[in-house]
Design an enzyme around this catalytic site. Structure first.
Site, PDB file in Angstrom:
ATOM      1  N   GLY A 239       0.786  -1.229   0.000  1.00  0.00           N
ATOM      2  CA  GLY A 239       0.000   0.000   0.000  1.00  0.00           C
ATOM      3  C   GLY A 239       0.815   1.274   0.000  1.00  0.00           C
ATOM      4  O   GLY A 239       0.246   2.358   0.111  1.00  0.00           O
ATOM      5  N   PRO A 279       4.945  -4.729  -0.899  1.00  0.00           N
ATOM      6  CA  PRO A 279       4.765  -3.616  -1.838  1.00  0.00           C
ATOM      7  C   PRO A 279       4.611  -4.084  -3.277  1.00  0.00           C
ATOM      8  O   PRO A 279       5.264  -5.031  -3.698  1.00  0.00           O
ATOM      9  CB  PRO A 279       6.075  -2.829  -1.693  1.00  0.00           C
ATOM     10  CG  PRO A 279       7.078  -3.878  -1.356  1.00  0.00           C
ATOM     11  CD  PRO A 279       6.360  -4.906  -0.510  1.00  0.00           C
ATOM     12  N   GLY A 280       3.751  -3.435  -4.006  1.00  0.00           N
ATOM     13  CA  GLY A 280       3.620  -3.693  -5.439  1.00  0.00           C
ATOM     14  C   GLY A 280       3.903  -2.409  -6.187  1.00  0.00           C
ATOM     15  O   GLY A 280       4.970  -2.193  -6.749  1.00  0.00           O
ATOM     16  N   ARG A 281       2.935  -1.497  -6.113  1.00  0.00           N
ATOM     17  CA  ARG A 281       2.966  -0.241  -6.870  1.00  0.00           C
ATOM     18  C   ARG A 281       4.281   0.528  -6.765  1.00  0.00           C
ATOM     19  O   ARG A 281       4.864   0.917  -7.768  1.00  0.00           O
ATOM     20  CB  ARG A 281       1.833   0.645  -6.353  1.00  0.00           C
ATOM     21  CG  ARG A 281       1.672   1.944  -7.108  1.00  0.00           C
ATOM     22  CD  ARG A 281       0.709   2.879  -6.364  1.00  0.00           C
ATOM     23  NE  ARG A 281      -0.431   2.213  -5.827  1.00  0.00           N
ATOM     24  CZ  ARG A 281      -1.597   2.060  -6.450  1.00  0.00           C
ATOM     25  NH1 ARG A 281      -1.764   2.564  -7.639  1.00  0.00           N
ATOM     26  NH2 ARG A 281      -2.597   1.416  -5.863  1.00  0.00           N
ATOM     27  N   ARG A 321      -7.029   2.316 -15.062  1.00  0.00           N
ATOM     28  CA  ARG A 321      -7.044   3.030 -13.780  1.00  0.00           C
ATOM     29  C   ARG A 321      -7.836   4.350 -13.805  1.00  0.00           C
ATOM     30  O   ARG A 321      -8.618   4.601 -12.902  1.00  0.00           O
ATOM     31  CB  ARG A 321      -5.613   3.275 -13.273  1.00  0.00           C
ATOM     32  CG  ARG A 321      -4.782   1.977 -13.109  1.00  0.00           C
ATOM     33  CD  ARG A 321      -3.498   2.186 -12.329  1.00  0.00           C
ATOM     34  NE  ARG A 321      -3.785   2.528 -10.956  1.00  0.00           N
ATOM     35  CZ  ARG A 321      -3.705   3.730 -10.465  1.00  0.00           C
ATOM     36  NH1 ARG A 321      -3.291   4.737 -11.212  1.00  0.00           N
ATOM     37  NH2 ARG A 321      -4.020   3.958  -9.213  1.00  0.00           N
ATOM     38  N   TYR A 325     -10.833   4.142 -11.283  1.00  0.00           N
ATOM     39  CA  TYR A 325     -10.649   4.812  -9.981  1.00  0.00           C
ATOM     40  C   TYR A 325     -10.589   6.335 -10.111  1.00  0.00           C
ATOM     41  O   TYR A 325     -10.258   7.007  -9.134  1.00  0.00           O
ATOM     42  CB  TYR A 325      -9.342   4.373  -9.318  1.00  0.00           C
ATOM     43  CG  TYR A 325      -9.045   2.899  -9.358  1.00  0.00           C
ATOM     44  CD1 TYR A 325      -9.794   1.995  -8.608  1.00  0.00           C
ATOM     45  CD2 TYR A 325      -8.001   2.405 -10.125  1.00  0.00           C
ATOM     46  CE1 TYR A 325      -9.509   0.640  -8.649  1.00  0.00           C
ATOM     47  CE2 TYR A 325      -7.705   1.059 -10.170  1.00  0.00           C
ATOM     48  CZ  TYR A 325      -8.473   0.182  -9.424  1.00  0.00           C
ATOM     49  OH  TYR A 325      -8.182  -1.154  -9.468  1.00  0.00           O
ATOM     50  N   CYS A 354     -15.462   2.726 -26.847  1.00  0.00           N
ATOM     51  CA  CYS A 354     -16.813   3.304 -26.882  1.00  0.00           C
ATOM     52  C   CYS A 354     -17.427   3.415 -25.501  1.00  0.00           C
ATOM     53  O   CYS A 354     -18.440   2.771 -25.205  1.00  0.00           O
ATOM     54  CB  CYS A 354     -17.687   2.476 -27.798  1.00  0.00           C
ATOM     55  SG  CYS A 354     -17.036   2.496 -29.464  1.00  0.00           S
ATOM     56  N   GLU A 355     -16.798   4.163 -24.637  1.00  0.00           N
ATOM     57  CA  GLU A 355     -17.338   4.454 -23.311  1.00  0.00           C
ATOM     58  C   GLU A 355     -16.864   5.860 -22.943  1.00  0.00           C
ATOM     59  O   GLU A 355     -15.699   6.193 -23.188  1.00  0.00           O
ATOM     60  CB  GLU A 355     -16.784   3.488 -22.257  1.00  0.00           C
ATOM     61  CG  GLU A 355     -17.113   2.054 -22.527  1.00  0.00           C
ATOM     62  CD  GLU A 355     -17.567   1.297 -21.290  1.00  0.00           C
ATOM     63  OE1 GLU A 355     -17.828   1.932 -20.251  1.00  0.00           O
ATOM     64  OE2 GLU A 355     -17.654   0.073 -21.404  1.00  0.00           O
ATOM     65  N   TYR A 381      -0.223  -2.174 -12.221  1.00  0.00           N
ATOM     66  CA  TYR A 381      -1.669  -2.259 -12.463  1.00  0.00           C
ATOM     67  C   TYR A 381      -2.036  -1.666 -13.827  1.00  0.00           C
ATOM     68  O   TYR A 381      -3.108  -1.097 -13.997  1.00  0.00           O
ATOM     69  CB  TYR A 381      -2.456  -1.571 -11.332  1.00  0.00           C
ATOM     70  CG  TYR A 381      -2.092  -2.101  -9.963  1.00  0.00           C
ATOM     71  CD1 TYR A 381      -2.392  -3.414  -9.620  1.00  0.00           C
ATOM     72  CD2 TYR A 381      -1.420  -1.308  -9.031  1.00  0.00           C
ATOM     73  CE1 TYR A 381      -2.029  -3.935  -8.377  1.00  0.00           C
ATOM     74  CE2 TYR A 381      -1.059  -1.812  -7.790  1.00  0.00           C
ATOM     75  CZ  TYR A 381      -1.366  -3.121  -7.470  1.00  0.00           C
ATOM     76  OH  TYR A 381      -1.004  -3.627  -6.244  1.00  0.00           O
TER      77      TYR A 381
HETATM   78  N1  LLP Z   1      -0.908  -7.109  -0.362  1.00  0.00           N
HETATM   79  C1  LLP Z   1      -2.236  -7.301  -0.500  1.00  0.00           C
HETATM   80  C2  LLP Z   1      -2.918  -8.269   0.355  1.00  0.00           C
HETATM   81  C3  LLP Z   1      -2.949  -6.569  -1.462  1.00  0.00           C
HETATM   82  O1  LLP Z   1      -4.265  -6.763  -1.595  1.00  0.00           O
HETATM   83  C4  LLP Z   1      -2.266  -5.628  -2.273  1.00  0.00           C
HETATM   84  C5  LLP Z   1      -2.979  -4.863  -3.285  1.00  0.00           C
HETATM   85  C6  LLP Z   1      -0.885  -5.473  -2.088  1.00  0.00           C
HETATM   86  C7  LLP Z   1      -0.234  -6.218  -1.111  1.00  0.00           C
HETATM   87  C8  LLP Z   1      -0.045  -4.514  -2.905  1.00  0.00           C
HETATM   88  O2  LLP Z   1      -0.460  -3.207  -2.718  1.00  0.00           O
HETATM   89  P1  LLP Z   1       0.402  -1.983  -3.324  1.00  0.00           P
HETATM   90  O3  LLP Z   1       1.712  -1.918  -2.590  1.00  0.00           O
HETATM   91  O4  LLP Z   1       0.616  -2.256  -4.756  1.00  0.00           O
HETATM   92  O5  LLP Z   1      -0.446  -0.803  -3.097  1.00  0.00           O
HETATM   93  N2  LLP Z   1      -5.600  -1.940  -9.050  1.00  0.00           N
HETATM   94  C9  LLP Z   1      -5.458  -0.926  -8.045  1.00  0.00           C
HETATM   95  C10 LLP Z   1      -4.693  -1.412  -6.839  1.00  0.00           C
HETATM   96  C11 LLP Z   1      -5.295  -2.636  -6.209  1.00  0.00           C
HETATM   97  C12 LLP Z   1      -4.471  -3.166  -5.081  1.00  0.00           C
HETATM   98  C13 LLP Z   1      -5.004  -4.445  -4.580  1.00  0.00           C
HETATM   99  N3  LLP Z   1      -4.215  -5.010  -3.533  1.00  0.00           N
HETATM  100  C14 LLP Z   1      -4.809   0.311  -8.677  1.00  0.00           C
HETATM  101  O6  LLP Z   1      -4.549   0.317  -9.868  1.00  0.00           O
HETATM  102  O7  LLP Z   1      -4.595   1.308  -8.000  1.00  0.00           O
END
Ligand code: LLP
Length: 424
Positions: A239, A279-281, A321, A325, A354-355, A381
């Site tokens: 997150g 972390p992902g994003r 996105r 969102y 087409c949206e 994402y």
């Molecule tokens: N761990 C869990 C259990 C999660 O559900 C998520 C993200 C992460 C880690 C990684 O979160 P991050 O560090 O990337 O924020 N599609 C959306 C984001 C959905 C995130 C879902 N869960 C977007 O494009 O903003």
């Protein structure tokens, strides 16, 4: 990323040096930037024992997962597919955690059956799931390393679609059921209770909420351990937010989040345990751009509000996105520098779908208008959420290392897509 080198990837003239030429729409990633971000984030933990478990949902593309594995990251996965990619990309099983509210038997089998003792932790998200994991461990004749994902009931200040730790969310074991889940796992001969985890939401812009969840998880761990059992790790989820540009209060750098968590854990009774984060994003988003061509620029003169539009060959099918969102991604000319404050004219940048939600918002451009643009911070994402809506095959992916193309995923051609539809 930006400038002449990026534009050169799409030039159609013949190349002397044999560099491949690509078509838009295409995601382009800087693998060195991704590695550097991960190394910086990891360093933020200092001497505290830690595992940075990259959340593959941000991008499952092999070159990215391998780059993160090479700098020492583990993985957070949510499906058997992601787990298989993580393992095949060289991430050791003992560095992988598995979340998800609907794990199926084959996915549980893969998680507990891999390597000598399965993955680091299979996170159950309900009391009911404990029995399911137990049955699979019994069937395989293996022990399963289990963690509990707790829903800490924290309302994170982020988009409601990505807030996951509140009491209306489907995720995690509610605090009230934690004692029951703990008891069921601790008394099952096939299961080892190894961790507690939580994830309150994505794109968090302050450390405050994250630290509140750290506090709550530490408290729960302390309380539960009194009743017996010892955890190997505490997992505070992902997150860590990034600055998509134009934010009034940009989030602190990810390493500052890491340092704050590390400090808090070091001061607690759990200083000797492994700290896991997911972390992902923040590791990949800033190092990916979506490159697009301008199909046409048009004006609507008679409308109540006269407007200039820039119509691209990419849309919500490639980057959902903004439509999903209301997310903001900077759109800039690929070759020239973006106009300074107050310069240029406002254009509404839209895609071909087409949206009406196929809209990347208003951005300023100067004459002459660019023939190609890039959408920034699209590394996470982006491709993973792309679809073939409106008959548009998935985009290209190009991976750069040391400024040159080190790998690419070619798009499926329209002909191949058509063939697939009509063959059934
Ligand atoms: N761990 C869990 C259990 C999660 O559900 C998520 C993200 C992460 C880690 C990684 O979160 P991050 O560090 O990337 O924020 N599609 C959306 C984001 C959905 C995130 C879902 N869960 C977007 O494009 O903003």
């Amino acid at each position: 990323m930006g400038g002449a080198t990026l534009d050169d990837l799409f030039e159609s003239h013949a190349r002397d040096d044999g560099t491949p030429c690509f078509k838009t729409p295409a995601y382009v990633y800087d693998l060195d930037g991704i590695s550097a971000s991960a190394a910086e984030f990891i360093a933020g933990f200092g001497a505290v024992s830690h595992l940075v478990a990259y959340a593959l949902k941000a991008s499952t593309s092999g070159p990215i997962v391998r780059a993160l594995s090479d700098v020492g990251c583990g993985a957070t996965v949510v499906s058997g597919g992601e787990l298989s990619v993580a393992l095949a990309s060289g991430i050791p099983a003992e560095k992988i955690v598995f979340n998800g509210v609907a794990k199926q038997d084959w996915e549980i089998d893969l998680a507990i059956g891999t390597g000598t003792r399965g993955i680091l932790g299979l996170h159950v998200e309900s009391v009911e799931e404990v029995e399911r994991v137990r049955a699979r461990a019994r069937a395989l004749g293996r022990r399963a390393r289990v963690g509990i994902r707790v829903n800490p009931d924290i309302e994170a200040d982020t988009h409601q679609k990505v807030a996951t730790g509140h009491d209306e969310a489907k995720f995690g074991v509610p605090v009230e059921d934690l004692a029951l889940a703990w008891e069921e796992i601790s008394t099952a001969p096939e299961l080892d209770l190894v961790g507690l985890s939580c994830h309150i939401g994505s794109q968090l812009t302050q450390t405050t909420e994250m630290l509140r969840s750290v506090e709550l998880l530490l408290g729960m761990a302390r309380e539960r351990e009194v009743s017996g059992g010892r955890l190997e790790y505490l997992d505070f989820g992902g997150g860590f937010g990034i600055d998509y540009g134009g934010m009034r209060e940009p989030p602190p750098p990810p390493a500052a989040f890491a340092a704050a968590i590390a400090r808090r854990v070091a001061d607690s009774a759990f200083a000797d345990r492994l700290v896991v984060v997911e972390p992902g994003r923040c590791l990949v988003a800033p190092h990916g751009v979506l490159c697009a061509s301008v199909v046409l620029a048009k004006r609507t003169r008679a409308a109540v509000v006269p407007r200039r539009w820039l119509v691209l060959d990419t849309g919500m099918n490639d980057l959902v996105r903004p439509a999903m969102y209301g997310a903001h991604h900077r759109v800039e000319p690929m070759r020239a520098a973006p106009p300074g404050p107050g310069e240029g004219l406002p254009f509404r940048v839209v895609g071909p779908v087409c949206e009406s939600s196929d809209d990347f918002g208003e951005h300023r451009f100067t004459e002459p208008l660019p023939s190609r643009v890039l959408l920034r911070d699209a590394g996470a994402y982006g491709f993973t959420m792309a679809s073939e809506y409106n008959g548009r095959p998935l985009p290209t992916e190009i991976f750069l290392s040391k400024g040159v193309v080190s790998a690419a995923r070619r798009p499926r051609l329209v002909e191949g897509w058509v063939d697939e539809q009509i063959r059934m």
